[in-house]
Design a protein around this motif. Structure first.
Motif, PDB file in Angstrom:
ATOM      1  N   ASN A  26       0.854  -1.301  -0.201  1.00 26.56           N
ATOM      2  CA  ASN A  26       0.143   0.137  -0.005  1.00 26.56           C
ATOM      3  C   ASN A  26       0.961   1.383  -0.043  1.00 26.56           C
ATOM      4  OD1 ASN A  26      -2.662  -1.134   0.237  1.00 26.56           O
ATOM      5  ND2 ASN A  26      -2.067  -1.940   2.331  1.00 26.56           N
ATOM      6  N   VAL A  27       1.958   1.110  -0.541  1.00 29.33           N
ATOM      7  CA  VAL A  27       3.047   2.234  -0.540  1.00 29.33           C
ATOM      8  C   VAL A  27       2.954   2.828  -2.047  1.00 29.33           C
ATOM      9  CG1 VAL A  27       5.261   3.097  -0.239  1.00 29.33           C
ATOM     10  CG2 VAL A  27       4.233   1.535   1.333  1.00 29.33           C
ATOM     11  N   GLN A  28       2.456   4.029  -2.449  1.00 33.66           N
ATOM     12  CA  GLN A  28       2.254   4.204  -3.671  1.00 33.66           C
ATOM     13  C   GLN A  28       3.425   5.651  -3.967  1.00 33.66           C
ATOM     14  OE1 GLN A  28       0.337   2.639  -5.630  1.00 33.66           O
ATOM     15  NE2 GLN A  28      -0.457   1.655  -3.873  1.00 33.66           N
ATOM     16  N   ASP A  31       3.985  -0.259  15.780  1.00 29.39           N
ATOM     17  CA  ASP A  31       4.017  -1.482  15.343  1.00 29.39           C
ATOM     18  C   ASP A  31       2.768  -2.064  14.402  1.00 29.39           C
ATOM     19  OD1 ASP A  31       6.151  -2.621  16.813  1.00 29.39           O
ATOM     20  OD2 ASP A  31       4.905  -2.127  18.554  1.00 29.39           O
ATOM     21  N   GLU A  32       2.783  -2.985  13.595  1.00 34.34           N
ATOM     22  CA  GLU A  32       1.868  -3.500  12.928  1.00 34.34           C
ATOM     23  C   GLU A  32       0.487  -3.467  13.615  1.00 34.34           C
ATOM     24  OE1 GLU A  32       0.462  -7.313   9.850  1.00 34.34           O
ATOM     25  OE2 GLU A  32       2.780  -7.258  10.891  1.00 34.34           O
ATOM     26  N   GLY A  33      -0.695  -3.186  13.309  1.00 32.25           N
ATOM     27  CA  GLY A  33      -1.780  -3.230  13.873  1.00 32.25           C
ATOM     28  C   GLY A  33      -2.185  -2.037  14.815  1.00 32.25           C
ATOM     29  N   ASP A  34      -1.178  -1.161  14.963  1.00 35.43           N
ATOM     30  CA  ASP A  34      -1.362   0.203  15.779  1.00 35.43           C
ATOM     31  C   ASP A  34      -2.266   1.063  14.881  1.00 35.43           C
ATOM     32  OD1 ASP A  34       0.184  -0.557  17.993  1.00 35.43           O
ATOM     33  OD2 ASP A  34       2.060   0.510  17.098  1.00 35.43           O
ATOM     34  N   ASP A  35      -2.686   1.964  15.772  1.00 34.79           N
ATOM     35  CA  ASP A  35      -3.620   3.236  14.977  1.00 34.79           C
ATOM     36  C   ASP A  35      -2.637   4.623  15.043  1.00 34.79           C
ATOM     37  OD1 ASP A  35      -5.659   1.415  14.578  1.00 34.79           O
ATOM     38  OD2 ASP A  35      -7.003   2.230  16.218  1.00 34.79           O
ATOM     39  N   VAL A  36      -2.815   5.056  13.987  1.00 33.64           N
ATOM     40  CA  VAL A  36      -1.739   6.323  13.715  1.00 33.64           C
ATOM     41  C   VAL A  36      -3.025   7.474  13.561  1.00 33.64           C
ATOM     42  CG1 VAL A  36      -0.015   7.633  12.836  1.00 33.64           C
ATOM     43  CG2 VAL A  36       0.292   4.996  13.447  1.00 33.64           C
ATOM     44  N   MET A  75       2.080   6.837   3.646  1.00 34.44           N
ATOM     45  CA  MET A  75       2.827   6.056   3.119  1.00 34.44           C
ATOM     46  C   MET A  75       3.774   5.501   4.315  1.00 34.44           C
ATOM     47  SD  MET A  75       1.935   5.743  -0.001  1.00 34.44           S
ATOM     48  CE  MET A  75       0.237   6.344   0.525  1.00 34.44           C
ATOM     49  N   LEU A  76       4.129   6.107   5.156  1.00 31.12           N
ATOM     50  CA  LEU A  76       4.867   5.493   6.364  1.00 31.12           C
ATOM     51  C   LEU A  76       4.166   4.594   7.159  1.00 31.12           C
ATOM     52  CD1 LEU A  76       7.481   8.403   6.870  1.00 31.12           C
ATOM     53  CD2 LEU A  76       7.920   6.312   5.931  1.00 31.12           C
ATOM     54  N   VAL A  77       3.028   5.301   7.534  1.00 30.99           N
ATOM     55  CA  VAL A  77       1.916   4.340   8.197  1.00 30.99           C
ATOM     56  C   VAL A  77       1.733   3.359   7.695  1.00 30.99           C
ATOM     57  CG1 VAL A  77      -0.320   4.360   9.250  1.00 30.99           C
ATOM     58  CG2 VAL A  77       0.879   6.469   9.350  1.00 30.99           C
ATOM     59  N   MET A 106       3.554   1.545   5.345  1.00 29.44           N
ATOM     60  CA  MET A 106       4.707   0.569   5.348  1.00 29.44           C
ATOM     61  C   MET A 106       5.013  -0.028   6.993  1.00 29.44           C
ATOM     62  SD  MET A 106       8.660   1.843   4.540  1.00 29.44           S
ATOM     63  CE  MET A 106       8.016   2.899   3.140  1.00 29.44           C
ATOM     64  N   CYS A 107       4.588   0.321   7.828  1.00 26.84           N
ATOM     65  CA  CYS A 107       4.565  -0.125   9.223  1.00 26.84           C
ATOM     66  C   CYS A 107       3.581  -1.139   9.293  1.00 26.84           C
ATOM     67  CB  CYS A 107       4.571   1.068  10.433  1.00 26.84           C
ATOM     68  SG  CYS A 107       5.930   2.207  10.396  1.00 26.84           S
ATOM     69  N   GLY A 108       2.652  -1.165   8.459  1.00 28.59           N
ATOM     70  CA  GLY A 108       1.298  -2.213   8.798  1.00 28.59           C
ATOM     71  C   GLY A 108       0.587  -1.672   9.789  1.00 28.59           C
ATOM     72  N   ALA A 109       0.540  -0.395   9.997  1.00 30.01           N
ATOM     73  CA  ALA A 109      -0.544   0.309  10.843  1.00 30.01           C
ATOM     74  C   ALA A 109      -1.617   0.703  10.370  1.00 30.01           C
ATOM     75  CB  ALA A 109       0.259   1.404  11.714  1.00 30.01           C
ATOM     76  N   ASN A 110      -2.348   1.386  10.932  1.00 32.93           N
ATOM     77  CA  ASN A 110      -3.833   1.833  10.404  1.00 32.93           C
ATOM     78  C   ASN A 110      -3.742   3.375  10.498  1.00 32.93           C
ATOM     79  OD1 ASN A 110      -5.025  -0.897  10.454  1.00 32.93           O
ATOM     80  ND2 ASN A 110      -5.247  -0.561  12.836  1.00 32.93           N
ATOM     81  N   PHE A 111      -4.277   4.117   9.353  1.00 33.19           N
ATOM     82  CA  PHE A 111      -4.047   5.254   9.032  1.00 33.19           C
ATOM     83  C   PHE A 111      -5.552   6.032   9.551  1.00 33.19           C
ATOM     84  CE2 PHE A 111      -4.862   9.287   6.897  1.00 33.19           C
ATOM     85  CZ  PHE A 111      -3.274  10.159   6.804  1.00 33.19           C
ATOM     86  N   ILE A 112      -5.512   6.582  10.760  1.00 30.59           N
ATOM     87  CA  ILE A 112      -6.887   7.397  11.088  1.00 30.59           C
ATOM     88  C   ILE A 112      -6.673   8.728  10.751  1.00 30.59           C
ATOM     89  CG2 ILE A 112      -8.355   7.610  12.931  1.00 30.59           C
ATOM     90  CD1 ILE A 112      -7.794   4.504  12.753  1.00 30.59           C
TER      91      ILE A 112
END
Length: 403
Positions: free
Chosen positions: A16-18, A120-125, A137-139, A141-147
């Motif tokens: 998901n990094v464009q 971490d993966e699964g964190d919410d940012v 894109m960094l969120v 890349m980390c496998g986190a959730n973009f809020i």
């Protein structure tokens, strides 16, 4: 054992990094320029000034003095000491140059290091949008959730604190705020920032405070650092650098400022991504960033951006049917093109292809801003006048049905 991989796909973390929308527009604009067209660059966030002479001279001398070897992982000690004073002047917060300041390869590496160090993966940012394109894109890349917490464009891109609090989840690890804001040019008020700080303390999350444009404010607007609010230094990481204020985009010098427990985590990521910065640049900046000559050059740049802002707003006000943000900082604004009958993306594409004016579709900065384009006024007054004339021309043609 035979195993097959499609190496062209890359790692899963890149799914998901464009590519950067800003860079895509720049490449098209440069191609048109290479074909002989007079392109107006309202797209790129780069000062059109040269780096101050004092910085260039001191850096050249540092090369001659053979400062061409490794320096500390944290960066040259002299520059960290200079930054201690500089950051204190900007924020009112004191950072120990030995343990709480890290030099990075531009602000981009700083953002990268913060995300990889704490998310971490699964964190919410949580991200206040519109946002600088790197954040999402960094969120991802980390496998986190973009809020996404959109600012209210109908109210001058103000932050609705109730909307923010509703977005906070039990998995919220970090909030990202960019002040002054790229792309809207909005400077957050002390009351807005204080409310964010209270949320951070109440719900126990970190704040990544991107303060790259802290020196670029105009009129009555005042910059406040997130780290300066009570009990916020220990949960705030400042990302900033020299690119915008000192016209040093190509030099790639940024910095992180954080309380020691946070900085101790950050250095573990930094030392394996960059090892250390460019020693002779650090030495050159140490000897020149606080010189009177440099201060005069920086003040001239800031004042010039203020004049360009005023000119841009004046010229845009002459275009019927469009609205735009009222920038109090940085060197950007968002223009709403919905009245043209086109989306921001379609308008930006037409503007570049037909009028040779490069802008960035604001959907790249948040899904809620698909009707907007970003305009940078980090260019000459003559280009501002000509570029807005061409925008006005396209708006009229669209209104008249000349498709």
């Amino acid at each position: 054992m035979e195993r097959s991989y499609n190496f062209s796909v890359g790692a899963k973390r890149l799914a998901n990094v464009q590519p950067s929308a800003i860079r895509k527009v720049l490449e098209k604009a440069v191609k048109l320029q290479g074909e002989g067209h007079h392109v107006i660059f309202f797209s790129i966030g780069e000062p059109d000034f040269n780096t101050p002479e004092a910085i260039k001279s001191a850096t050249i001398q540092a090369i001659k003095d053979n400062f061409t070897h490794y320096t500390s992982n944290r960066g040259h000690a002299g520059l960290r000491k200079s930054l201690q004073n500089y950051i204190y002047g900007e924020t009112g917060v004191s950072y120990d140059p030995e343990t709480e300041i890290i030099l990075t390869s531009g602000g981009a590496e700083g953002l990268n290091n913060v995300m990889l160090s704490f998310v971490d993966e699964g964190d919410d940012v949580i991200v206040l949008t519109p946002f600088f394109v790197n954040y999402k894109m960094l969120v991802n890349m980390c496998g986190a959730n973009f809020i996404d917490v959109p600012l209210d464009d109908k109210e001058g891109f103000k932050l609705n604190i109730a909307t923010l609090e509703k977005a906070i989840t039990p998995k919220a690890k970090m909030l990202i705020i960019n002040n002054p804001n790229n792309p809207s040019g909005v400077v957050f008020s002390k009351a807005e920032l204080n409310a964010v700080c209270e949320m951070a303390k109440k719900y126990n999350f970190l704040v990544l405070s991107d303060e790259m444009y802290s020196r670029l404010t105009y009129g009555a607007a005042k910059f406040y650092s997130m780290a300066a609010f009570p009990n916020m230094k220990e949960r705030t990481i400042i990302v900033s650098g020299f690119s915008k204020t000192f016209a040093m985009t190509g030099w790639r010098v940024g910095y992180l400022a954080a309380a020691k427990p946070l900085a101790d985590v950050l250095i573990r990521t930094h030392q394996y991504s960059t090892t250390s910065g460019t020693t002779f640049i650090h030495v050159g900046l140490t000897k020149s960033m606080d010189s009177e000559e440099t201060k005069v050059d920086v003040e001239h740049m800031v004042n010039t951006f203020g004049k360009r802002r005023a000119l841009m707003l004046q010229k845009l006000s002459e275009i019927p049917g469009i609205s735009y943000s009222n920038p109090a900082g940085a060197f950007y604004l968002l223009m709403n093109v919905a009245a043209s009958g086109l989306s921001g993306e379609a308008f930006s594409e037409r503007l570049l292809a037909e009028k040779h004016v490069a802008t960035v579709p604001a959907k790249a900065f948040g899904d809620n801003f698909a009707d907007y384009i970003r305009i940078s006024y980090a260019t000459s007054e003559s280009d501002i006048e000509e570029g807005v004339r061409r925008i006005k021309e396209l708006v009229k043609e669209l209104k008249d049905g000349k498709n």
